[in-house]
Design an enzyme around this catalytic site. Structure first.
Site, short mmCIF file in Angstrom:
data_model
loop_
_atom_site.label_atom_id
_atom_site.label_comp_id
_atom_site.label_asym_id
_atom_site.label_seq_id
_atom_site.Cartn_x
_atom_site.Cartn_y
_atom_site.Cartn_z
N HIS A 71 13.42 2.07 -3.19
CA HIS A 71 13.50 1.79 -4.62
C HIS A 71 14.92 1.32 -4.94
CE1 HIS A 71 12.31 2.10 -8.80
NE2 HIS A 71 13.48 2.65 -9.04
N ARG A 124 1.47 -0.64 -6.23
CA ARG A 124 0.38 0.22 -6.70
C ARG A 124 0.64 1.67 -6.33
NH1 ARG A 124 -0.59 -3.34 -9.72
NH2 ARG A 124 -2.36 -4.77 -9.66
C1 GRF Z 1 12.71 -4.36 -3.44
O1 GRF Z 1 13.75 -4.43 -4.35
C2 GRF Z 1 12.23 -2.93 -3.30
O2 GRF Z 1 13.24 -1.99 -3.40
C3 GRF Z 1 11.28 -2.80 -4.46
O3 GRF Z 1 10.61 -4.05 -4.52
C4 GRF Z 1 11.45 -5.06 -3.96
C5 GRF Z 1 10.69 -5.71 -2.86
O4 GRF Z 1 11.38 -6.82 -2.33
N1 GRF Z 1 10.42 -1.65 -4.30
P1 GRF Z 1 10.89 -7.49 -1.01
O5 GRF Z 1 9.42 -7.89 -1.21
O6 GRF Z 1 11.04 -6.52 0.12
O7 GRF Z 1 11.75 -8.70 -0.82
#
Ligand code: GRF
Length: 210
Positions: free
Chosen positions: A122, A104
């Site tokens: 990201h 969000r």
């Molecule tokens: C990761 O790839 C992060 O970079 C992105 O969402 C994903 C989350 O994965 N923003 P997790 O829940 O930490 O396994």
């Protein structure tokens, strides 16, 4: 907040999903670590794997709904989430928020309150491929390299000052899932390293480093 602090920093992690980055942060910064420890985990998704992972580490967990923009045209759901979050953040004397798969977007006010004290990860080499499905975007663009970026949060989507990146090759037979898994391995190295850099005062919001 002046960094470095003369005491261990209190971290909050916000996550909407399975929580593998959260897990890495919990293992890197367990209770009573010298540099920092995770004091609370907050999710907008009641059944998020992230909440179970935090509970396994005996960290305080909170769930509060945060409706999507489509379902929250007057922004009241967002206001309510941010109010609930801010109360918990103050209760736990949080110094730094780490967004780890938190799906969000906050209001400009919340972003301003936490400017320089809120990080995000990201799975692309920003500024390329911000927003949703960055691994798919990378494959569709035919790039030969991708990776992940840890950055400070600002008012945009995945646009704030960058702290560090880790790179991976994109290989000919990659699917979205294969590429995502290769990047995720690097995320688990990048996030703790970026947190250390910020807490040691090696990188500040105004500068970024990349
Ligand atoms: C990761 O790839 C992060 O970079 C992105 O969402 C994903 C989350 O994965 N923003 P997790 O829940 O930490 O396994």
């Amino acid at each position: 907040m002046d960094l470095p602090l003369e005491r261990p920093a209190n971290l909050a992690v916000f996550a909407s999903g399975r929580g593998s980055n959260l897990d890495t942060i919990l293992r890197t910064f367990p209770a009573a670590s010298e540099l920092a420890s995770v004091k609370m985990v907050m999710s907008d998704v009641a059944k998020a794997g992230a909440l179970a992972k935090a509970e396994a580490h005996a960290v305080a967990t909170y769930h509060h709904p945060f409706p999507s923009r489509k379902r929250d045209s007057h922004g009241q759901g967002r206001v309510a989430f941010e109010r609930a979050a801010q109360a918990r953040l103050e209760q736990h004397h949080i110094d730094l928020i780490c967004l780890a798969g938190f799906m969000r977007l906050f209001s400009p006010e919340f972003n301003r309150t936490w400017q320089g004290r809120m990080l995000n990860i990201h799975p692309s080499l920003l500024p390329e491929f911000p927003g949703l499905h960055p691994q798919r975007q990378a494959l569709e663009a035919g790039v030969s390299e991708s990776g992940c970026t840890v950055h400070f949060v600002d008012a945009g989507v995945d646009t704030g000052p960058m702290i560090l990146q880790r790179r991976v090759p994109v290989l000919p037979n990659d699917t979205e899932e294969i590429l995502a898994a290769r990047i995720l391995e690097q995320e688990h190295l990048a996030y703790p390293e970026a947190i250390r850099k910020v807490l040691r005062g090696e990188v500040r919001y105004a500068e970024g480093v990349l």
